[in-house]
Design a protein around this motif. Structure first.
Motif, PDB file in Angstrom:
ATOM      1  N   TRP A 146     -30.700 -12.790  32.770  1.00  0.00           N
ATOM      2  CA  TRP A 146     -31.332 -14.080  33.054  1.00  0.00           C
ATOM      3  C   TRP A 146     -30.402 -15.084  33.725  1.00  0.00           C
ATOM      4  N   ASP A 147     -29.176 -14.732  33.995  1.00  0.00           N
ATOM      5  CA  ASP A 147     -28.228 -15.716  34.518  1.00  0.00           C
ATOM      6  C   ASP A 147     -28.661 -16.309  35.850  1.00  0.00           C
ATOM      7  N   GLN A 148     -29.057 -15.465  36.781  1.00  0.00           N
ATOM      8  CA  GLN A 148     -29.449 -15.979  38.095  1.00  0.00           C
ATOM      9  C   GLN A 148     -30.692 -16.853  38.006  1.00  0.00           C
ATOM     10  N   THR A 149     -31.641 -16.449  37.163  1.00  0.00           N
ATOM     11  CA  THR A 149     -32.860 -17.248  36.992  1.00  0.00           C
ATOM     12  C   THR A 149     -32.540 -18.613  36.402  1.00  0.00           C
ATOM     13  N   LEU A 150     -31.712 -18.638  35.379  1.00  0.00           N
ATOM     14  CA  LEU A 150     -31.345 -19.907  34.748  1.00  0.00           C
ATOM     15  C   LEU A 150     -30.546 -20.790  35.699  1.00  0.00           C
ATOM     16  N   ALA A 151     -29.654 -20.175  36.481  1.00  0.00           N
ATOM     17  CA  ALA A 151     -28.855 -20.947  37.440  1.00  0.00           C
ATOM     18  C   ALA A 151     -29.749 -21.562  38.519  1.00  0.00           C
ATOM     19  N   HIS A 152     -30.682 -20.776  39.038  1.00  0.00           N
ATOM     20  CA  HIS A 152     -31.575 -21.280  40.090  1.00  0.00           C
ATOM     21  C   HIS A 152     -32.524 -22.338  39.546  1.00  0.00           C
ATOM     22  N   ARG A 161     -28.888 -29.171  43.463  1.00  0.00           N
ATOM     23  CA  ARG A 161     -27.442 -29.067  43.262  1.00  0.00           C
ATOM     24  C   ARG A 161     -27.155 -28.418  41.912  1.00  0.00           C
ATOM     25  N   THR A 162     -26.118 -27.592  41.868  1.00  0.00           N
ATOM     26  CA  THR A 162     -25.679 -27.033  40.595  1.00  0.00           C
ATOM     27  C   THR A 162     -25.237 -28.177  39.690  1.00  0.00           C
ATOM     28  N   PRO A 163     -25.688 -28.213  38.437  1.00  0.00           N
ATOM     29  CA  PRO A 163     -25.433 -29.371  37.568  1.00  0.00           C
ATOM     30  C   PRO A 163     -23.972 -29.813  37.496  1.00  0.00           C
ATOM     31  N   TYR A 164     -23.019 -28.870  37.503  1.00  0.00           N
ATOM     32  CA  TYR A 164     -21.625 -29.306  37.396  1.00  0.00           C
ATOM     33  C   TYR A 164     -21.202 -30.124  38.607  1.00  0.00           C
ATOM     34  N   LEU A 243     -22.454 -11.724  40.204  1.00  0.00           N
ATOM     35  CA  LEU A 243     -23.693 -12.423  40.563  1.00  0.00           C
ATOM     36  C   LEU A 243     -23.475 -13.440  41.680  1.00  0.00           C
ATOM     37  N   GLY A 244     -22.255 -13.664  42.082  1.00  0.00           N
ATOM     38  CA  GLY A 244     -21.984 -14.633  43.141  1.00  0.00           C
ATOM     39  C   GLY A 244     -20.838 -15.553  42.771  1.00  0.00           C
ATOM     40  N   ASP A 245     -20.510 -16.435  43.697  1.00  0.00           N
ATOM     41  CA  ASP A 245     -19.357 -17.312  43.494  1.00  0.00           C
ATOM     42  C   ASP A 245     -19.724 -18.785  43.393  1.00  0.00           C
ATOM     43  N   GLN A 246     -20.992 -19.082  43.075  1.00  0.00           N
ATOM     44  CA  GLN A 246     -21.393 -20.480  43.071  1.00  0.00           C
ATOM     45  C   GLN A 246     -20.725 -21.288  41.959  1.00  0.00           C
ATOM     46  N   TYR A 247     -20.206 -20.617  40.931  1.00  0.00           N
ATOM     47  CA  TYR A 247     -19.506 -21.329  39.858  1.00  0.00           C
ATOM     48  C   TYR A 247     -17.990 -21.185  39.963  1.00  0.00           C
ATOM     49  N   GLN A 248     -17.528 -20.517  41.024  1.00  0.00           N
ATOM     50  CA  GLN A 248     -16.095 -20.324  41.171  1.00  0.00           C
ATOM     51  C   GLN A 248     -15.333 -21.639  41.374  1.00  0.00           C
TER      52      GLN A 248
END
Length: 360
Positions: A146-152, A161-164, A243-248
Protein backbone atom coordinates in the motif's frame (compact mmCIF):
# COMPACT_ATOMS: atom_id res chain seq x y z
CA UNK A 1 -17.11 10.48 37.26
CA UNK A 2 -19.17 7.44 38.13
CA UNK A 3 -17.34 4.66 39.97
CA UNK A 4 -17.72 1.40 38.09
CA UNK A 5 -17.85 -0.47 41.38
CA UNK A 6 -21.04 1.42 42.26
CA UNK A 7 -22.47 0.86 38.79
CA UNK A 8 -22.14 -2.93 38.94
CA UNK A 9 -22.77 -3.31 42.64
CA UNK A 10 -19.24 -4.24 43.68
CA UNK A 11 -18.06 -4.42 47.28
CA UNK A 12 -15.18 -1.96 47.00
CA UNK A 13 -16.88 0.54 49.27
CA UNK A 14 -16.59 -1.91 52.15
CA UNK A 15 -13.21 -3.28 51.10
CA UNK A 16 -11.23 -1.44 53.77
CA UNK A 17 -12.57 -3.79 56.45
CA UNK A 18 -12.60 -6.90 54.27
CA UNK A 19 -9.89 -9.31 53.31
CA UNK A 20 -7.54 -8.16 50.56
CA UNK A 21 -8.35 -11.30 48.61
CA UNK A 22 -11.96 -10.15 48.39
CA UNK A 23 -10.79 -6.82 47.02
CA UNK A 24 -8.77 -8.61 44.35
CA UNK A 25 -11.77 -10.76 43.40
CA UNK A 26 -14.00 -7.70 43.17
CA UNK A 27 -11.39 -5.88 41.10
CA UNK A 28 -10.97 -8.88 38.79
CA UNK A 29 -14.72 -8.99 38.21
CA UNK A 30 -14.87 -5.29 37.42
CA UNK A 31 -11.92 -5.64 35.04
CA UNK A 32 -13.43 -8.67 33.27
CA UNK A 33 -13.79 -6.85 29.94
CA UNK A 34 -10.24 -5.54 30.09
CA UNK A 35 -8.95 -9.02 30.95
CA UNK A 36 -11.02 -10.52 28.13
CA UNK A 37 -9.46 -8.20 25.53
CA UNK A 38 -5.98 -8.93 26.92
CA UNK A 39 -6.49 -12.70 26.85
CA UNK A 40 -8.02 -12.54 23.37
CA UNK A 41 -4.95 -10.67 22.14
CA UNK A 42 -2.61 -13.17 23.78
CA UNK A 43 -4.57 -16.08 22.30
CA UNK A 44 -4.48 -14.46 18.87
CA UNK A 45 -0.75 -13.98 19.38
CA UNK A 46 -0.35 -17.73 19.90
CA UNK A 47 -2.38 -18.52 16.77
CA UNK A 48 -0.60 -16.00 14.56
CA UNK A 49 2.77 -16.70 16.17
CA UNK A 50 2.37 -20.40 15.47
CA UNK A 51 1.84 -19.59 11.81
CA UNK A 52 4.86 -17.31 11.44
CA UNK A 53 7.09 -19.17 13.91
CA UNK A 54 7.26 -16.48 16.60
CA UNK A 55 5.21 -17.45 19.63
CA UNK A 56 4.62 -15.03 22.53
CA UNK A 57 7.65 -14.77 24.78
CA UNK A 58 6.59 -14.60 28.42
CA UNK A 59 10.08 -13.45 29.26
CA UNK A 60 8.89 -10.12 27.93
CA UNK A 61 6.69 -9.83 31.02
CA UNK A 62 9.79 -9.67 33.17
CA UNK A 63 11.42 -7.24 30.75
CA UNK A 64 8.37 -4.94 30.77
CA UNK A 65 8.25 -5.05 34.56
CA UNK A 66 11.96 -4.29 34.83
CA UNK A 67 11.68 -1.24 32.56
CA UNK A 68 8.61 -0.05 34.45
CA UNK A 69 10.44 -0.30 37.78
CA UNK A 70 13.49 1.53 36.41
CA UNK A 71 11.37 4.23 34.76
CA UNK A 72 9.29 4.94 37.84
CA UNK A 73 12.28 4.79 40.15
CA UNK A 74 14.01 7.48 38.10
CA UNK A 75 10.84 9.53 37.62
CA UNK A 76 9.88 9.10 41.27
CA UNK A 77 13.27 10.20 42.53
CA UNK A 78 13.20 13.21 40.25
CA UNK A 79 9.72 14.21 41.37
CA UNK A 80 10.53 13.64 45.05
CA UNK A 81 13.62 15.84 44.82
CA UNK A 82 11.70 18.61 43.06
CA UNK A 83 8.78 18.39 45.48
CA UNK A 84 11.03 18.41 48.53
CA UNK A 85 12.83 21.55 47.39
CA UNK A 86 9.48 23.18 46.55
CA UNK A 87 8.06 22.43 50.00
CA UNK A 88 11.23 23.62 51.73
CA UNK A 89 12.06 26.80 49.82
CA UNK A 90 8.79 27.90 48.16
CA UNK A 91 6.06 26.77 50.55
CA UNK A 92 8.48 26.98 53.51
CA UNK A 93 6.80 24.04 55.21
CA UNK A 94 7.83 23.27 58.78
CA UNK A 95 8.39 19.60 57.98
CA UNK A 96 8.94 19.19 54.21
CA UNK A 97 9.91 15.52 54.44
CA UNK A 98 6.80 14.59 56.42
CA UNK A 99 4.55 16.43 53.96
CA UNK A 100 6.28 14.63 51.10
CA UNK A 101 5.97 11.15 52.61
CA UNK A 102 2.37 11.45 53.86
CA UNK A 103 0.70 11.11 50.41
CA UNK A 104 3.09 8.26 49.54
CA UNK A 105 2.13 6.41 52.69
CA UNK A 106 -1.56 6.88 51.95
CA UNK A 107 -1.07 5.57 48.42
CA UNK A 108 0.91 2.49 49.48
CA UNK A 109 -1.64 1.57 52.14
CA UNK A 110 -4.69 2.09 49.89
CA UNK A 111 -5.77 -1.50 49.26
CA UNK A 112 -8.42 -0.49 46.74
CA UNK A 113 -5.76 1.22 44.65
CA UNK A 114 -3.45 -1.79 44.94
CA UNK A 115 -6.20 -4.19 43.85
CA UNK A 116 -7.05 -1.99 40.86
CA UNK A 117 -3.37 -1.66 40.01
CA UNK A 118 -2.65 -5.39 40.12
CA UNK A 119 -5.55 -6.17 37.79
CA UNK A 120 -4.91 -3.31 35.41
CA UNK A 121 -1.16 -3.90 35.19
CA UNK A 122 -1.56 -7.66 34.74
CA UNK A 123 -4.01 -7.08 31.88
CA UNK A 124 -1.67 -4.61 30.20
CA UNK A 125 1.35 -6.90 30.44
CA UNK A 126 -0.58 -9.85 29.02
CA UNK A 127 -1.97 -7.67 26.25
CA UNK A 128 1.42 -6.32 25.18
CA UNK A 129 2.96 -9.82 25.25
CA UNK A 130 0.41 -10.87 22.65
CA UNK A 131 0.51 -7.67 20.64
CA UNK A 132 4.26 -7.64 20.01
CA UNK A 133 3.84 -10.97 18.20
CA UNK A 134 0.98 -9.61 16.09
CA UNK A 135 2.97 -6.48 15.24
CA UNK A 136 5.94 -8.48 14.03
CA UNK A 137 3.76 -10.80 11.96
CA UNK A 138 2.09 -8.15 9.78
CA UNK A 139 4.76 -7.98 7.09
CA UNK A 140 5.02 -11.79 7.05
CA UNK A 141 1.29 -12.39 6.68
CA UNK A 142 0.67 -9.53 4.24
CA UNK A 143 3.67 -8.19 2.29
CA UNK A 144 3.86 -4.42 1.88
CA UNK A 145 1.58 -3.34 -0.97
CA UNK A 146 0.00 0.00 0.00
CA UNK A 147 2.96 2.39 0.12
CA UNK A 148 2.55 3.86 -3.35
CA UNK A 149 -1.21 4.24 -2.90
CA UNK A 150 -0.81 6.00 0.44
CA UNK A 151 1.95 8.24 -0.92
CA UNK A 152 -0.11 9.26 -3.96
CA UNK A 153 -3.25 9.78 -1.90
CA UNK A 154 -1.34 11.92 0.58
CA UNK A 155 0.11 14.05 -2.20
CA UNK A 156 -3.37 14.52 -3.62
CA UNK A 157 -4.68 15.67 -0.25
CA UNK A 158 -1.87 18.20 0.02
CA UNK A 159 -2.39 19.93 -3.32
CA UNK A 160 -0.03 17.75 -5.31
CA UNK A 161 2.96 18.06 -3.01
CA UNK A 162 4.45 15.37 -0.80
CA UNK A 163 3.53 16.40 2.78
CA UNK A 164 7.13 16.68 4.00
CA UNK A 165 7.72 19.34 1.35
CA UNK A 166 5.26 21.61 3.16
CA UNK A 167 7.38 21.10 6.27
CA UNK A 168 10.74 21.70 4.62
CA UNK A 169 11.32 24.72 6.84
CA UNK A 170 11.55 22.21 9.69
CA UNK A 171 13.42 19.53 7.73
CA UNK A 172 16.21 21.93 6.78
CA UNK A 173 16.89 22.81 10.43
CA UNK A 174 19.00 20.06 12.11
CA UNK A 175 18.16 21.39 15.59
CA UNK A 176 14.42 21.39 14.87
CA UNK A 177 14.61 17.83 13.55
CA UNK A 178 16.57 16.77 16.63
CA UNK A 179 13.98 18.32 18.97
CA UNK A 180 11.16 16.63 17.08
CA UNK A 181 12.99 13.32 17.39
CA UNK A 182 13.37 13.91 21.13
CA UNK A 183 9.61 14.51 21.47
CA UNK A 184 8.86 11.48 19.30
CA UNK A 185 10.96 9.26 21.59
CA UNK A 186 9.58 10.97 24.70
CA UNK A 187 6.19 9.64 23.61
CA UNK A 188 7.12 6.34 25.26
CA UNK A 189 7.67 8.02 28.63
CA UNK A 190 4.32 9.80 28.27
CA UNK A 191 2.66 6.49 27.40
CA UNK A 192 4.08 4.73 30.45
CA UNK A 193 3.17 7.59 32.79
CA UNK A 194 -0.43 7.91 31.60
CA UNK A 195 -1.11 4.19 31.39
CA UNK A 196 0.40 3.50 34.81
CA UNK A 197 -1.41 6.40 36.46
CA UNK A 198 -4.73 5.14 35.06
CA UNK A 199 -3.95 1.53 35.98
CA UNK A 200 -3.10 2.48 39.58
CA UNK A 201 -5.90 4.99 40.06
CA UNK A 202 -7.62 4.94 43.46
CA UNK A 203 -11.10 5.42 41.94
CA UNK A 204 -12.25 2.69 39.59
CA UNK A 205 -14.31 5.01 37.40
CA UNK A 206 -16.05 4.34 34.10
CA UNK A 207 -13.71 6.91 32.55
CA UNK A 208 -10.72 4.81 33.65
CA UNK A 209 -12.19 1.70 32.06
CA UNK A 210 -13.03 3.65 28.92
CA UNK A 211 -9.39 4.64 28.63
CA UNK A 212 -7.96 1.18 29.33
CA UNK A 213 -10.28 -0.49 26.82
CA UNK A 214 -9.73 2.22 24.23
CA UNK A 215 -5.97 1.94 24.65
CA UNK A 216 -6.03 -1.81 24.00
CA UNK A 217 -8.45 -1.54 21.08
CA UNK A 218 -6.46 1.23 19.38
CA UNK A 219 -3.45 -1.08 19.32
CA UNK A 220 -5.38 -4.24 18.46
CA UNK A 221 -7.81 -2.86 15.88
CA UNK A 222 -5.65 -0.10 14.46
CA UNK A 223 -2.20 -1.55 15.06
CA UNK A 224 -2.97 -5.05 13.81
CA UNK A 225 -6.22 -5.58 11.91
CA UNK A 226 -6.26 -2.28 10.00
CA UNK A 227 -2.47 -2.29 9.69
CA UNK A 228 -2.64 -5.74 8.13
CA UNK A 229 -5.37 -4.67 5.72
CA UNK A 230 -3.25 -1.70 4.57
CA UNK A 231 0.18 -3.25 4.96
CA UNK A 232 2.79 -0.55 4.33
CA UNK A 233 6.35 0.23 5.40
CA UNK A 234 6.48 4.03 5.40
CA UNK A 235 8.48 6.77 3.65
CA UNK A 236 11.79 5.86 5.30
CA UNK A 237 11.69 2.47 3.57
CA UNK A 238 10.22 3.69 0.28
CA UNK A 239 13.48 3.58 -1.70
CA UNK A 240 14.58 0.33 -0.03
CA UNK A 241 11.42 -1.27 -1.40
CA UNK A 242 12.42 -0.03 -4.89
CA UNK A 243 9.31 2.13 -5.12
CA UNK A 244 11.07 5.32 -6.20
CA UNK A 245 13.11 8.20 -4.87
CA UNK A 246 10.43 10.74 -4.00
CA UNK A 247 11.33 10.50 -0.30
CA UNK A 248 15.08 10.44 -0.84
CA UNK A 249 15.47 14.22 -0.33
CA UNK A 250 13.88 13.82 3.10
CA UNK A 251 16.14 10.92 4.04
CA UNK A 252 19.20 12.80 2.78
CA UNK A 253 18.22 15.82 4.89
CA UNK A 254 17.83 13.60 7.97
CA UNK A 255 21.25 12.06 7.32
CA UNK A 256 22.71 15.55 7.02
CA UNK A 257 21.07 16.64 10.28
CA UNK A 258 22.43 13.51 11.95
CA UNK A 259 25.95 14.80 11.35
CA UNK A 260 25.21 17.76 13.64
CA UNK A 261 22.72 16.35 16.13
CA UNK A 262 21.78 12.74 16.85
CA UNK A 263 18.68 11.71 14.89
CA UNK A 264 17.86 8.44 16.64
CA UNK A 265 15.11 7.58 14.16
CA UNK A 266 17.71 6.71 11.52
CA UNK A 267 19.45 4.03 13.59
CA UNK A 268 16.09 2.61 14.67
CA UNK A 269 14.95 2.43 11.05
CA UNK A 270 18.16 0.61 10.12
CA UNK A 271 17.61 -1.95 12.88
CA UNK A 272 14.01 -2.52 11.82
CA UNK A 273 15.05 -3.02 8.21
CA UNK A 274 17.81 -5.45 9.21
CA UNK A 275 15.29 -7.43 11.22
CA UNK A 276 12.81 -7.39 8.35
CA UNK A 277 15.34 -8.61 5.77
CA UNK A 278 16.81 -11.15 8.15
CA UNK A 279 20.31 -9.75 7.84
CA UNK A 280 20.42 -9.36 11.62
CA UNK A 281 18.42 -10.65 14.54
CA UNK A 282 15.71 -8.31 15.69
CA UNK A 283 12.14 -7.24 15.26
CA UNK A 284 10.25 -7.29 12.00
CA UNK A 285 7.65 -4.90 13.40
CA UNK A 286 7.43 -2.51 10.46
CA UNK A 287 4.00 -1.00 9.85
CA UNK A 288 3.09 2.51 8.73
CA UNK A 289 -0.70 2.72 8.36
CA UNK A 290 -2.21 3.85 10.66
CA UNK A 291 0.17 5.75 12.93
CA UNK A 292 -0.21 4.33 16.42
CA UNK A 293 2.04 7.08 17.76
CA UNK A 294 -0.53 9.64 16.63
CA UNK A 295 -3.52 7.46 17.57
CA UNK A 296 -2.36 6.95 21.15
CA UNK A 297 -1.37 10.61 21.52
CA UNK A 298 -4.88 11.67 20.47
CA UNK A 299 -6.33 9.09 22.86
CA UNK A 300 -4.24 10.53 25.70
CA UNK A 301 -5.52 14.01 24.83
CA UNK A 302 -9.14 12.82 24.88
CA UNK A 303 -8.64 11.13 28.24
CA UNK A 304 -6.72 13.92 29.95
CA UNK A 305 -9.16 16.56 28.69
CA UNK A 306 -11.84 14.80 30.75
CA UNK A 307 -9.58 14.91 33.81
CA UNK A 308 -8.14 18.41 33.43
CA UNK A 309 -8.63 21.06 30.77
CA UNK A 310 -5.07 22.31 31.16
CA UNK A 311 -3.56 18.84 30.89
CA UNK A 312 -5.77 18.21 27.89
CA UNK A 313 -4.49 21.32 26.11
CA UNK A 314 -0.89 20.27 26.76
CA UNK A 315 -1.58 16.80 25.40
CA UNK A 316 -3.33 18.11 22.28
CA UNK A 317 -0.23 20.19 21.58
CA UNK A 318 1.91 17.10 22.16
CA UNK A 319 -0.28 15.09 19.75
CA UNK A 320 0.26 17.77 17.08
CA UNK A 321 4.03 17.58 17.64
CA UNK A 322 3.93 13.80 17.27
CA UNK A 323 1.99 14.20 14.04
CA UNK A 324 4.68 16.56 12.69
CA UNK A 325 7.44 14.25 13.86
CA UNK A 326 5.90 11.21 12.20
CA UNK A 327 6.13 12.99 8.82
CA UNK A 328 9.42 14.87 9.25
CA UNK A 329 11.27 11.80 10.56
CA UNK A 330 10.06 9.69 7.65
CA UNK A 331 8.16 7.20 9.76
CA UNK A 332 4.73 7.84 8.28
CA UNK A 333 2.78 9.23 5.38
CA UNK A 334 0.58 12.09 6.55
CA UNK A 335 -2.56 10.03 5.93
CA UNK A 336 -1.26 7.49 8.46
CA UNK A 337 -1.52 10.13 11.17
CA UNK A 338 -4.92 11.35 10.03
CA UNK A 339 -6.23 7.79 10.07
CA UNK A 340 -4.70 7.14 13.49
CA UNK A 341 -6.43 10.20 14.94
CA UNK A 342 -9.80 9.20 13.47
CA UNK A 343 -9.45 5.64 14.75
CA UNK A 344 -8.65 6.89 18.26
CA UNK A 345 -11.66 9.22 18.33
CA UNK A 346 -13.99 6.51 16.96
CA UNK A 347 -12.85 3.88 19.46
CA UNK A 348 -13.02 6.38 22.33
CA UNK A 349 -16.61 7.27 21.45
CA UNK A 350 -17.68 3.66 20.93
CA UNK A 351 -16.19 2.34 24.17
CA UNK A 352 -17.59 5.28 26.12
CA UNK A 353 -21.08 4.71 24.78
CA UNK A 354 -20.91 0.96 25.33
CA UNK A 355 -19.72 1.27 28.93
CA UNK A 356 -22.32 3.90 29.74
CA UNK A 357 -25.12 1.68 28.41
CA UNK A 358 -23.76 -1.43 30.13
CA UNK A 359 -23.58 0.24 33.55
CA UNK A 360 -26.55 2.59 33.31
Amino acid sequence: MQDISEAIGGRVGAGVDGAFSNLLVDAFFRHRTVHAVALFTLGLGFVVGGRVGNLPDFGLLYEYTFYLVVYFWIAGCGYATFRLFWLAFVDRARSPLRMLLRPLQQMLTDRNRIANGINGLAAMLVFMSGFVVLKGAIAVLVPFSWDQTLAHFGAGLHFGRTPYQWLWWIVESPLAVHLLNFCYNFWFAVLVAIVFSSVAAARDSLLRHQFLLSFMLVWLVGGFFIAMAFSSAGPCFYARLDLGDQYQPLMDALASANRQYPIWALSTQDRLWSGYTGSASGTMGISAFPSIHVATSVLFALYLTRLSTRLGIVMWIFAAIIMLGSVVLGWHYAVDGYAGALIAVAIWKITGGALSRAHA
